[in-house]
Design an enzyme around this catalytic site. Structure first.
Site, PDB file in Angstrom:
ATOM      1  N   SER A  12       0.808  -1.226   0.000  1.00  0.00           N
ATOM      2  CA  SER A  12       0.000   0.000   0.000  1.00  0.00           C
ATOM      3  C   SER A  12       0.839   1.273   0.000  1.00  0.00           C
ATOM      4  O   SER A  12       0.389   2.318  -0.467  1.00  0.00           O
ATOM      5  CB  SER A  12      -0.955   0.017   1.202  1.00  0.00           C
ATOM      6  OG  SER A  12      -0.228   0.066   2.417  1.00  0.00           O
ATOM      7  N   GLY A  16       6.937  -0.969  -0.972  1.00  0.00           N
ATOM      8  CA  GLY A  16       5.977  -1.901  -1.566  1.00  0.00           C
ATOM      9  C   GLY A  16       5.170  -1.259  -2.683  1.00  0.00           C
ATOM     10  O   GLY A  16       4.977  -1.850  -3.758  1.00  0.00           O
ATOM     11  N   TYR A 154      14.779  -6.544  15.048  1.00  0.00           N
ATOM     12  CA  TYR A 154      14.596  -6.319  13.608  1.00  0.00           C
ATOM     13  C   TYR A 154      15.739  -6.959  12.819  1.00  0.00           C
ATOM     14  O   TYR A 154      15.513  -7.654  11.818  1.00  0.00           O
ATOM     15  CB  TYR A 154      14.520  -4.818  13.346  1.00  0.00           C
ATOM     16  CG  TYR A 154      14.286  -4.443  11.905  1.00  0.00           C
ATOM     17  CD1 TYR A 154      13.032  -4.621  11.315  1.00  0.00           C
ATOM     18  CD2 TYR A 154      15.302  -3.887  11.134  1.00  0.00           C
ATOM     19  CE1 TYR A 154      12.804  -4.265   9.995  1.00  0.00           C
ATOM     20  CE2 TYR A 154      15.088  -3.531   9.815  1.00  0.00           C
ATOM     21  CZ  TYR A 154      13.837  -3.719   9.243  1.00  0.00           C
ATOM     22  OH  TYR A 154      13.627  -3.368   7.931  1.00  0.00           O
TER      23      TYR A 154
END
Length: 246
Positions: A12, A16, A154
């Site tokens: 979105s 990406g 992460y």
């Protein structure tokens, strides 16, 4: 070969969305996965159509849930949009000291960043194997290669994605399916939203190229890895980072 379908998870916004637009410009059919960003996904879908994409579909699913992803798979199959090219882009970041990390935070970030890549790949690779052609491209991070202070969780998930990529590439190479990872450096997206202007300036000075990367630059590399002529590139972790980490 039939017209090509690409699925971009976390499509979105940010990297990406840039990837989705890049494939749309080539006339491919684009499936945009998102979790909550319904309006942004629709906006990106409209941009893809305007750029000349074939068919475009948005699909919401929770990457942490096999059942949710299976429903998305059924939706894509029903629309004849099962991907020839899977871009595992969706991910969440976490910043903080390891000593402050909770079990819940560990479980949540690993569920999205690592388990989500496993689930999506496992659900969508059978058609690629049957067709003896496919592309799986995992969006990792420079911190999966080098590690970052205060980003241990992460870094660990992205390091896992890199190892997953290398191992699966060996497994799927005989089936004509390539598996690669793109590990971006500092890219000008919302992910850097926590930095103030002084910190961003310092960051740019630390990068030999003297600037942040742009989402479109990552998208171009992803597109290149998807091409038929890239079939001998597999099991690689490529880090576009302006010479920051080599």
């Amino acid at each position: 070969m039939h017209e090509m379908n690409v699925l971009v998870t976390g499509g979105s916004r940010g990297i990406g969305a840039a990837i989705a637009r890049r494939f749309a410009r080539e006339g491919m059919n684009v499936a945009l996965h998102y979790l909550h960003s319904h309006e942004q996904a629709n906006e990106t879908a409209r941009e893809c159509l305007a750029l000349g994409s074939g068919r475009v579909m948005t699909a919401s699913a929770d990457l942490r849930s096999r059942e949710s992803l299976e429903r998305m798979r059924e939706k894509l199959a029903g629309a004849d949009l099962l991907p020839d090219i899977l871009v595992n882009n969706a991910g969440i970041s976490h910043y903080g000291l390891l000593s402050d990390l909770t079990d819940a935070e560990w479980d949540d970030v690993t569920a999205v960043n690592l388990r989500g890549v496993f689930l999506c790949t496992q659900l969508f690779m059978p058609e690629m194997i049957r067709a003896r052609w496919g592309r799986i491209i995992n969006i990792s991070s420079v911190w999966g290669v080098a590690g970052a202070s205060c980003e241990v969780l992460y870094s660990a998930t992205k390091g896992g994605v890199n190892a997953f990529t290398k191992a699966l590439a060996k497994e799927l190479a005989p089936s004509g399916v390539t598996v690669n990872a793109v590990a971006p450096g500092a890219i000008d997206t919302e992910m850097l939203g926590g930095f103030d202007s002084q910190e961003l300036k310092q960051l740019e000075q630390d990068i030999p190229a003297g600037r942040l990367g742009q989402p479109d630059e990552i998208a171009s590399l992803v597109y290149f890895l998807s091409l038929p002529e890239s079939s001998y590139i597999t099991g690689q972790v490529i880090s576009p980072n302006g010479g920051w980490i080599t």
